[in-house]
Design an enzyme around this catalytic site. Structure first.
Site, mmCIF file in Angstrom:
data_model
loop_
_atom_site.group_PDB
_atom_site.id
_atom_site.type_symbol
_atom_site.label_atom_id
_atom_site.label_comp_id
_atom_site.label_asym_id
_atom_site.label_seq_id
_atom_site.Cartn_x
_atom_site.Cartn_y
_atom_site.Cartn_z
ATOM 1 N N GLU A 174 -9.627 5.904 7.231
ATOM 2 C CA GLU A 174 -7.995 6.399 7.084
ATOM 3 C C GLU A 174 -7.640 7.512 6.633
ATOM 4 O O GLU A 174 -6.615 8.150 6.843
ATOM 5 C CB GLU A 174 -7.509 5.187 6.634
ATOM 6 C CG GLU A 174 -7.358 3.673 7.539
ATOM 7 C CD GLU A 174 -6.995 2.548 6.583
ATOM 8 O OE1 GLU A 174 -6.116 2.093 6.790
ATOM 9 O OE2 GLU A 174 -7.871 2.275 5.771
ATOM 10 N N ARG A 199 0.594 -1.289 0.069
ATOM 11 C CA ARG A 199 0.118 -0.222 0.165
ATOM 12 C C ARG A 199 1.047 1.211 -0.099
ATOM 13 O O ARG A 199 0.596 2.251 -0.573
ATOM 14 C CB ARG A 199 -1.163 -0.199 1.248
ATOM 15 C CG ARG A 199 -1.973 1.298 1.045
ATOM 16 C CD ARG A 199 -3.068 1.285 2.312
ATOM 17 N NE ARG A 199 -4.073 0.194 1.851
ATOM 18 C CZ ARG A 199 -5.217 0.445 1.156
ATOM 19 N NH1 ARG A 199 -5.388 1.911 0.677
ATOM 20 N NH2 ARG A 199 -6.272 -0.280 0.871
#
Length: 774
Positions: free
Chosen positions: A725, A322
């Site tokens: 997030e 990621r």
């Protein structure tokens, strides 16, 4: 019942700013966490002993004094585990419940103690005689790279020929950025309560984001099938990723004690031990080379990312992936290479943390943008704008996903205008040109964050909905509540589906015997997936009711509608509870499971191509700071945030997530410094040495808005977007503003070399370095 006898209309719940379902309980202390549960008769308290060194071979583990200590009932070592001694979530076999043979970090659990009281268990654990033969330890990224010590293979993304693009560019720069980790510092520490059941089964209450994985690991450790273990999670007092995989070890210890003794067993870690023995956000080191034109437009770029993963793989592979996915942030990189090294070190195994590698990837590219701006004497916002994804084919990511929903240009323009960015930038520059000890900085930074688990099979969710014959509704799903407001959002969706007041929907704890095989509540996808699964269950029940009521009234099934006034059967209005009772009497099933799998996503790690995300969430923030260049102290003067959450399911909850995420990100980038000594022992393991942000760190001028034009092109639940997030990375604007202030001390064309976290000490050292010309 005729149409004149009806329930009171239910005000639609979705899109309303409703309070968290446990808000009153939170502030009054009535919310029940694991350690608040009534203690059952015969409860044993569990604690553990740990390795004092970072790497070594276990020689003697003398536990006689531990066993003889007052109140001790049982002492367990690795030899007492009947099944697999393994807590690794993906790479099976690389992390033990209790160490056997070797230890791999200071703080690694060696044995467990069960006693009549928590104090007795803790005191007894300190009596162990531990003899460990030291072995060479790898403690940092640089040493791991030198020794090629990795937990996972090196990965690379590449599009075009970055080397040629860099070499032929009018301008070239290179740099390095070091980023520290971050402790989760949840309010509720790791905790679990294991209760023996009939036939050797176990019921485990745990503060865990991943009940299904916990169920499997406990069963595996006991040598039993998953159906012998039930895990229940009502709520967590914060988690932030720290309870995705790492809640397992402590629940396993409680379960092993309960199974061995036949008595209930509970464990609750204190803050110091929690910080020492649980993983954190990954430290990163990013090296980069970039070529660009006169306007600051990137033509070619080469990234090298190295992460400190710790002693085992845990989730480091996906986290590092990621970071690679987000090394572009909101910018089009025409020729790009991103290499990722996943370093094995003799430190605690790092793990998931809000953003899951995305923040580390984004911080690197933002340093590149600012270095280009300094070199060309341009406003960084101008460089950001010229590099944004946009028209003319500039829509392909480094992993070959097309960016179809980019709203950053208009969102950033709206924020810049609302925050009066151009005028304030000019004022800051004038202030700094006047010289003096105090300097100011201003930065506007964007966020583009991909939403979905990048491990494809995790993108699934289940739900269970019961409608009782009085019209009340019981809701259960696989998502866990850690304070983020997931339960209230899903309940809002269910209430609106049936057209009933929200109070008619009963929220229940997450349990593995109600909804099986669930994914962790993570990746910002809790509402996206679980609300859709609940919607699926509601739809099944509604179709059954509609078929029955429609047949009874001689109308087509699709002529039966559920809304806030009740149930419409053609032109006739019926009360929901009445319709439900009639369906029950007619033997219509009023219970259903629901399921959802995220569509469209796919990714081939071998070729580094695909669509790992269903969509992107966007936002931007403007931060202004003031620093004292003689002490390194600074204060945040003002923050303006504009964030896209699509069509918000609950604006009050989403606004809280934006504010909280920003402050937590600010902590990572400014005050939260983790420090290990030369022996690999963590020394910042308490609030006295580890500084999270407090209320006084938030400026009086803290302006946070949800973008009113927000939408979602993808058919998500009510066209909303994830919010957990992405807001954390808005805090990059604070780090950038501090760097801007420091850059006013640097020679023209030079960017202040500021690593993260930008503690006052680091700011002072940077200022002195710039003043001295070093």
């Amino acid at each position: 019942m005729d149409k004149e006898v009806r329930q009171s209309p239910a005000e639609p719940a979705v899109h309303r700013p409703l309070p968290h379902d446990s808000a009153v309980k939170h502030v009054t202390g009535q919310a029940v966490y694991v350690d608040d549960m009534l203690e059952p008769e015969g409860l044993l308290h569990v604690y553990f002993g740990t390795s004092p060194c970072a790497h070594g071979r276990i020689g003697k583990l003398g536990l006689d004094r531990v066993r003889q200590a007052p109140g001790v009932v049982a002492v367990l070592t690795a030899a007492d585990i009947p099944g697999a001694n393994d807590i690794s979530p993906l790479h099976r076999g690389d992390e033990e419940i209790l160490a056997s043979g070797e230890v791999h970090f200071a703080g690694q659990p060696l044995f467990a103690v069960a006693a009549e009281s928590r104090d007795a268990a803790r005191r007894a654990a300190r009596l162990a005689e531990i003899d460990i033969e030291p072995l060479p330890a790898v403690l940092d990224i640089e040493t791991a790279l030198e020794r090629e010590s990795f937990v996972d293979e090196t990965h690379e993304m590449k599009r075009g020929d970055p080397d040629a693009a860099i070499e032929s560019a009018p301008h070239r720069l290179d740099g390095v950025l070091h980023m520290g980790g971050q402790d989760h510092f949840y309010l509720e520490g790791q905790a679990a309560l294991a209760m023996p059941q009939e036939d050797g089964d176990l019921l485990v209450h745990s503060s865990s984001q991943h009940p299904s994985e916990l169920q499997h690991l406990i069963a595996q450790s006991l040598g039993r099938a998953d159906n012998a273990v039930t895990v229940e999670v009502r709520r967590m007092g914060g988690a932030f990723g720290g309870k995705e995989t790492q809640a397992a070890q402590w629940a396993l210890l409680a379960a092993l004690v309960a199974d061995r003794t036949g008595r209930p067993a509970k464990i609750r870690l204190d803050r110091d031990d929690d910080m020492i023995s649980t993983g954190k956000r990954h430290d990163f080191r990013t090296r980069w080379r970039v070529g660009f034109d006169d306007d600051g437009r990137i033509l070619g770029i080469d990234f090298e990312l190295a992460a400190r993963c710790g002693m085992s793989a845990d989730l480091s592979g996906a986290i590092s992936d990621r970071a690679m996915f987000h090394s572009d942030n909101g910018y089009y990189l025409p020729a790009v290479r991103i290499r990722s090294y996943r370093c094995r070190t003799n430190t605690v195994s790092n793990t998931a943390f809000r953003g899951f590698g995305g923040p580390q990837g984004m911080l690197g590219i933002e340093q590149v943008i600012e270095a280009i701006a300094a070199h060309r004497n341009l406003d960084p916002l101008a460089v950001r704008r010229v590099n944004l994804y946009g028209g003319d084919g500039r829509i392909l990511t480094p992993y070959f996903m097309t960016v179809e929903d980019n709203v950053l240009p208009e969102l950033m323009d709206e924020l810049a205008e609302a925050a009066d960015y151009p005028a304030r930038r000019g004022e800051v520059e004038s202030f700094n040109r006047a010289g003096g000890v105090i300097r100011r900085g201003l930065a506007l930074t964007p966020v583009k964050f991909g939403i979905s688990f990048t491990t494809a099979f995790l993108n699934q969710a289940g739900a269970l909905v019961h409608v009782y014959k009085d019209g009340s509704i019981h809701l259960n799903h696989g998502g866990t509540e850690m304070g983020q407001g997931l339960f209230i959002k899903v309940a809002q969706v269910v209430a609106d589906e049936f057209g009933v007041p929200l109070e008619q929907v009963r929220i229940s704890a997450t349990r593995t015997d109600k909804v099986p095989n669930t994914s962790a509540t993570a990746a910002s996808s809790g509402s996206d997936m679980n609300a859709m699964a609940a919607l699926d269950a509601c739809s099944k029940i509604k179709r059954r009711i509609a078929a029955h009521i429609g047949a009874e009234h001689g109308v087509a099934e699709d002529s039966v509608r559920f809304d806030s006034d009740g149930v419409w059967v053609g032109a006739q209005r019926r009360d929901f509870a009445d319709v439900v009772l009639q369906a029950y009497l007619a033997r219509v099933s009023l219970s259903a499971t629901g399921f959802y799998r995220t569509p469209k996503i796919h990714y081939d790690r071998e070729t580094a191509r695909g669509r790992p995300f269903l969509y992107f969430a966007y936002g931007a923030a403007v931060s202004e700071v003031e620093i004292d260049t003689l002490t390194g102290e600074y204060r945040l003067r003002r923050v303006d945030i504009l964030h896209d959450v699509g069509r918000s399911l609950n604006p009050a909850v989403d606004l809280g997530q934006i504010e909280g995420g920003f402050v937590q990100g600010m902590g990572w980038l400014t005050t939260e410094e983790l420090w290990w000594d030369e022996q690999g022992v963590l020394r910042t393991h308490a609030p006295s040495t580890y500084k999270i942000p407090v209320a006084s760190d938030v400026p009086d001028a803290f302006h946070v808005r949800i973008w009113e034009r927000g939408d979602n092109r993808e058919p998500t639940i009510h066209r909303s977007k994830a919010v957990g997030e992405p807001p954390l990375m808005l805090a990059i604007s604070v780090h950038s503003a501090i760097r801007h202030a420091l850059t006013s001390l640097a020679p023209e064309g030079v960017l202040a070399p500021l690593d993260a976290p930008a503690t006052p000490e680091r700011v002072l050292l940077c200022a002195e370095r710039l003043r001295s010309g070093a």
